[in-house]
Write an enzyme that holds these catalytic residues in place. Structure first.
Site, PDB file in Angstrom:
ATOM      1  N   ASP A 208       0.845  -1.205   0.000  1.00  0.00           N
ATOM      2  CA  ASP A 208       0.000   0.000   0.000  1.00  0.00           C
ATOM      3  C   ASP A 208       0.879   1.254   0.000  1.00  0.00           C
ATOM      4  OD1 ASP A 208      -0.501  -0.825   3.445  1.00  0.00           O
ATOM      5  OD2 ASP A 208       0.651   0.898   2.754  1.00  0.00           O
TER       6      ASP A 208
ATOM      7  N   HIS B  52       8.428  -5.680  -1.389  1.00  0.00           N
ATOM      8  CA  HIS B  52       7.546  -6.583  -2.131  1.00  0.00           C
ATOM      9  C   HIS B  52       6.704  -5.871  -3.175  1.00  0.00           C
ATOM     10  CE1 HIS B  52       7.832  -9.559   1.460  1.00  0.00           C
ATOM     11  NE2 HIS B  52       8.860  -9.658   0.647  1.00  0.00           N
TER      12      HIS B  52
ATOM     13  N   SER C  53       4.398 -10.786  10.961  1.00  0.00           N
ATOM     14  CA  SER C  53       4.323 -12.113  11.597  1.00  0.00           C
ATOM     15  C   SER C  53       5.656 -12.842  11.534  1.00  0.00           C
ATOM     16  CB  SER C  53       3.254 -12.953  10.887  1.00  0.00           C
ATOM     17  OG  SER C  53       3.570 -13.057   9.502  1.00  0.00           O
TER      18      SER C  53
ATOM     19  N   ASN D 154       4.287  -5.461  18.093  1.00  0.00           N
ATOM     20  CA  ASN D 154       3.287  -6.319  17.471  1.00  0.00           C
ATOM     21  C   ASN D 154       2.125  -6.505  18.438  1.00  0.00           C
ATOM     22  OD1 ASN D 154       1.898  -8.594  16.312  1.00  0.00           O
ATOM     23  ND2 ASN D 154       3.747  -8.971  15.100  1.00  0.00           N
TER      24      ASN D 154
ATOM     25  N   ALA E 280      -0.094  -0.933  16.802  1.00  0.00           N
ATOM     26  CA  ALA E 280       0.943  -0.034  16.261  1.00  0.00           C
ATOM     27  C   ALA E 280       0.517   1.425  16.390  1.00  0.00           C
ATOM     28  CB  ALA E 280       1.197  -0.380  14.799  1.00  0.00           C
TER      29      ALA E 280
HETATM   30  C1  BV8 Z   1      12.336 -15.222  -2.479  1.00  0.00           C
HETATM   31  C2  BV8 Z   1       3.488  -9.125  -2.065  1.00  0.00           C
HETATM   32  C3  BV8 Z   1      14.378 -15.793  -3.600  1.00  0.00           C
HETATM   33  C4  BV8 Z   1       2.282  -9.622  -2.771  1.00  0.00           C
HETATM   34  C5  BV8 Z   1       4.283 -10.887  -0.574  1.00  0.00           C
HETATM   35  C6  BV8 Z   1      14.265 -18.684   2.916  1.00  0.00           C
HETATM   36  C7  BV8 Z   1      15.010 -17.720   2.231  1.00  0.00           C
HETATM   37  C8  BV8 Z   1      14.487 -17.118   1.091  1.00  0.00           C
HETATM   38  C9  BV8 Z   1      13.215 -17.464   0.636  1.00  0.00           C
HETATM   39  C10 BV8 Z   1      12.474 -18.416   1.310  1.00  0.00           C
HETATM   40  C11 BV8 Z   1      12.984 -19.023   2.445  1.00  0.00           C
HETATM   41  N1  BV8 Z   1      12.056 -19.880   2.894  1.00  0.00           N
HETATM   42  C12 BV8 Z   1      10.961 -19.852   2.111  1.00  0.00           C
HETATM   43  C13 BV8 Z   1      11.180 -18.988   1.110  1.00  0.00           C
HETATM   44  C14 BV8 Z   1      10.244 -18.709   0.027  1.00  0.00           C
HETATM   45  C15 BV8 Z   1       9.229 -17.633   0.348  1.00  0.00           C
HETATM   46  C16 BV8 Z   1       8.706 -17.651   1.750  1.00  0.00           C
HETATM   47  O1  BV8 Z   1       9.197 -16.936   2.614  1.00  0.00           O
HETATM   48  N2  BV8 Z   1       7.691 -18.479   1.990  1.00  0.00           N
HETATM   49  C17 BV8 Z   1       7.080 -18.519   3.307  1.00  0.00           C
HETATM   50  C18 BV8 Z   1       5.567 -18.689   3.144  1.00  0.00           C
HETATM   51  C19 BV8 Z   1       7.717 -19.657   4.072  1.00  0.00           C
HETATM   52  N3  BV8 Z   1       9.776 -16.332   0.068  1.00  0.00           N
HETATM   53  C20 BV8 Z   1       9.714 -15.853  -1.202  1.00  0.00           C
HETATM   54  O2  BV8 Z   1       9.273 -16.479  -2.127  1.00  0.00           O
HETATM   55  C21 BV8 Z   1      10.291 -14.471  -1.422  1.00  0.00           C
HETATM   56  N4  BV8 Z   1      11.234 -14.499  -2.517  1.00  0.00           N
HETATM   57  O3  BV8 Z   1      12.565 -15.965  -1.567  1.00  0.00           O
HETATM   58  O4  BV8 Z   1      13.196 -15.034  -3.573  1.00  0.00           O
HETATM   59  C22 BV8 Z   1      15.379 -15.348  -2.594  1.00  0.00           C
HETATM   60  C23 BV8 Z   1      16.126 -16.294  -1.940  1.00  0.00           C
HETATM   61  C24 BV8 Z   1      17.067 -15.896  -1.014  1.00  0.00           C
HETATM   62  C25 BV8 Z   1      17.260 -14.552  -0.714  1.00  0.00           C
HETATM   63  C26 BV8 Z   1      16.506 -13.625  -1.364  1.00  0.00           C
HETATM   64  C27 BV8 Z   1      15.546 -14.017  -2.302  1.00  0.00           C
HETATM   65  C28 BV8 Z   1       9.216 -13.488  -1.859  1.00  0.00           C
HETATM   66  C29 BV8 Z   1       8.155 -13.360  -0.797  1.00  0.00           C
HETATM   67  C30 BV8 Z   1       7.242 -12.165  -1.131  1.00  0.00           C
HETATM   68  C31 BV8 Z   1       5.818 -12.630  -1.330  1.00  0.00           C
HETATM   69  N5  BV8 Z   1       4.975 -11.452  -1.517  1.00  0.00           N
HETATM   70  N6  BV8 Z   1       3.574  -9.762  -0.765  1.00  0.00           N
HETATM   71  C32 BV8 Z   1       1.026  -9.247  -2.059  1.00  0.00           C
HETATM   72  O5  BV8 Z   1       1.049  -8.478  -1.068  1.00  0.00           O
HETATM   73  O6  BV8 Z   1      -0.026  -9.717  -2.531  1.00  0.00           O
HETATM   74  S1  BV8 Z   1       4.294 -11.578   0.948  1.00  0.00           S
HETATM   75  C33 BV8 Z   1       3.094 -10.870   1.875  1.00  0.00           C
HETATM   76  O7  BV8 Z   1       2.898 -11.721   2.959  1.00  0.00           O
HETATM   77  C34 BV8 Z   1       3.509  -9.560   2.486  1.00  0.00           C
HETATM   78  O8  BV8 Z   1       4.255  -8.758   1.616  1.00  0.00           O
HETATM   79  C35 BV8 Z   1       4.261  -9.956   3.707  1.00  0.00           C
HETATM   80  O9  BV8 Z   1       5.619 -10.126   3.434  1.00  0.00           O
HETATM   81  C36 BV8 Z   1       3.659 -11.308   4.007  1.00  0.00           C
HETATM   82  C37 BV8 Z   1       2.675 -11.132   5.128  1.00  0.00           C
HETATM   83  O10 BV8 Z   1       3.432 -10.914   6.229  1.00  0.00           O
HETATM   84  P1  BV8 Z   1       3.078  -9.734   7.231  1.00  0.00           P
HETATM   85  O11 BV8 Z   1       3.252  -8.427   6.571  1.00  0.00           O
HETATM   86  O12 BV8 Z   1       3.877 -10.039   8.424  1.00  0.00           O
HETATM   87  O13 BV8 Z   1       1.525  -9.866   7.526  1.00  0.00           O
HETATM   88  P2  BV8 Z   1       0.773 -10.983   8.380  1.00  0.00           P
HETATM   89  O14 BV8 Z   1      -0.688 -10.833   8.127  1.00  0.00           O
HETATM   90  O15 BV8 Z   1       1.444 -12.299   8.167  1.00  0.00           O
HETATM   91  O16 BV8 Z   1       1.064 -10.567   9.903  1.00  0.00           O
HETATM   92  C38 BV8 Z   1       0.506  -9.383  10.404  1.00  0.00           C
HETATM   93  C39 BV8 Z   1       1.175  -9.155  11.743  1.00  0.00           C
HETATM   94  O17 BV8 Z   1       0.719  -7.909  12.266  1.00  0.00           O
HETATM   95  C40 BV8 Z   1       0.837 -10.206  12.767  1.00  0.00           C
HETATM   96  O18 BV8 Z   1       1.993 -10.563  13.479  1.00  0.00           O
HETATM   97  C41 BV8 Z   1      -0.164  -9.501  13.706  1.00  0.00           C
HETATM   98  O19 BV8 Z   1      -0.051  -9.930  15.047  1.00  0.00           O
HETATM   99  C42 BV8 Z   1       0.278  -8.079  13.590  1.00  0.00           C
HETATM  100  N7  BV8 Z   1      -0.771  -7.077  13.790  1.00  0.00           N
HETATM  101  C43 BV8 Z   1      -2.067  -7.136  13.378  1.00  0.00           C
HETATM  102  N8  BV8 Z   1      -2.705  -5.993  13.714  1.00  0.00           N
HETATM  103  C44 BV8 Z   1      -1.781  -5.198  14.331  1.00  0.00           C
HETATM  104  C45 BV8 Z   1      -0.557  -5.882  14.380  1.00  0.00           C
HETATM  105  N9  BV8 Z   1       0.550  -5.360  14.939  1.00  0.00           N
HETATM  106  C46 BV8 Z   1       0.449  -4.129  15.479  1.00  0.00           C
HETATM  107  N10 BV8 Z   1      -0.690  -3.406  15.462  1.00  0.00           N
HETATM  108  C47 BV8 Z   1      -1.820  -3.896  14.903  1.00  0.00           C
HETATM  109  N11 BV8 Z   1      -2.947  -3.167  14.912  1.00  0.00           N
END
Ligand code: BV8
Length: 237
Positions: free
Chosen positions: A92, A107, A176, A200, A218
């Site tokens: 966003d 991202h 997360s 968080n 936050a």
């Molecule tokens: C890649 C864009 C190669 C699209 C997104 C190890 C090393 C490298 C890669 C990997 C690895 N292990 C696995 C991988 C592959 C993969 C990965 O991580 N998979 C996961 C599922 C295991 N990663 C990838 O594919 C990445 N690319 O690895 O390339 C490489 C290799 C080595 C080195 C470099 C590169 C690409 C990943 C990007 C995917 N795209 N977004 C879109 O938005 O549609 S990911 C998307 O989900 C977000 O961008 C974000 O990153 C993720 C969500 O996470 P959060 O933002 O944390 O959100 P979430 O809802 O999960 O959590 C919210 C948090 O807020 C919670 O904790 C909650 O408690 C808290 N919260 C809620 N309300 C509040 C609050 N806190 C405070 N106040 C509040 N009011």
């Protein structure tokens, strides 16, 4: 003082943007691989366009506004004695609308489109579809959201890792800690000797790796933390 801040979906939750893993999680009804991966886009581009069109319409519809956490980070970026590198996983534009400049969108950005034909990245506030025409090359059925899908290389990793290697303080807000490589940033910062703080609403997958964790929304905790940091740097003159 060199400060690196990483924000996730949690910082935009109080602005009305659904998080990925909350009860109103975005992924509900959609498997990640169907809507946020190159294979999902190749398999059903219209489904993916609809998924992002819905998120873009929410973001541009007027009801979603930056919250106090976004404004506090913009204030921090203007403070004397602080060199802030703001990295966000969010696609966003709430940091920018709150006044932050030089936001590193690891991202990508929902309000930009990228052409698979000529590579041009152009502003995009309207719906995309297979009928969309690239404003740069005139191609058709070649535009995709300018976001990083699973399996794709995030943007700006070199500058981000350089900033982490110089960090005195690393703060993760509303993430997360489940998606890499962003989830690994805290370890990189610690290796460089930085203090690390997590803000968080609840325990995250990475909480145990931070020196300090603060629990709460936050919108309340980030302005308080920024005031505290700025008071501290003022004391140091
Ligand atoms: C890649 C864009 C190669 C699209 C997104 C190890 C090393 C490298 C890669 C990997 C690895 N292990 C696995 C991988 C592959 C993969 C990965 O991580 N998979 C996961 C599922 C295991 N990663 C990838 O594919 C990445 N690319 O690895 O390339 C490489 C290799 C080595 C080195 C470099 C590169 C690409 C990943 C990007 C995917 N795209 N977004 C879109 O938005 O549609 S990911 C998307 O989900 C977000 O961008 C974000 O990153 C993720 C969500 O996470 P959060 O933002 O944390 O959100 P979430 O809802 O999960 O959590 C919210 C948090 O807020 C919670 O904790 C909650 O408690 C808290 N919260 C809620 N309300 C509040 C609050 N806190 C405070 N106040 C509040 N009011």
């Amino acid at each position: 003082m060199n400060v690196v801040v990483l924000t996730g979906a949690g910082i935009s939750a109080e602005s009305g943007v659904p998080t990925f893993r909350g009860s109103d999680g975005l992924w509900e009804g959609h498997r990640i691989e169907d809507v946020a991966s190159p294979s999902g886009f190749a398999r059903d581009p219209q489904l993916v366009h609809q998924f992002y069109n819905g998120r873009r319409a929410l973001l541009t519809g007027g009801s979603v506004q930056p919250n106090p956490a976004h404004f506090a980070l913009a204030r921090l970026s203007r403070a004397r004695g602080i060199h802030l590198t703001l990295v966000t996983q969010n696609i966003d534009d709430l940091h920018e609308r709150a006044g932050s400049e030089d936001v590193r969108h690891l991202h990508g950005e929902l309000l930009k489109a990228r052409c698979n034909r000529c590579g041009a990245v152009t502003p995009c506030r309207e719906d995309l579809s297979r009928a969309s025409i690239c404003p740069a090359c005139g191609g058709i059925d070649c535009l995709r959201p300018h976001v990083v899908w699973f399996g794709e290389m995030p943007f700006g990793l070199d500058e981000i890792s350089a900033a982490l290697s110089r960090a005195d303080l690393f703060v993760a807000i509303g993430t997360s800690g489940l998606v890499y490589p962003a989830a690994g940033f805290v370890a990189w910062a610690k290796e460089a000797g930085a203090r690390t703080l997590e803000i968080n609403l609840q325990e995250s997958a990475a909480s145990g790796t931070f020196h300090e964790s603060r629990r709460g929304p936050a919108g309340e905790l980030v302005p308080r933390w920024v005031d505290e940091l700025l008071a501290g740097t003022k004391d140091q003159g």
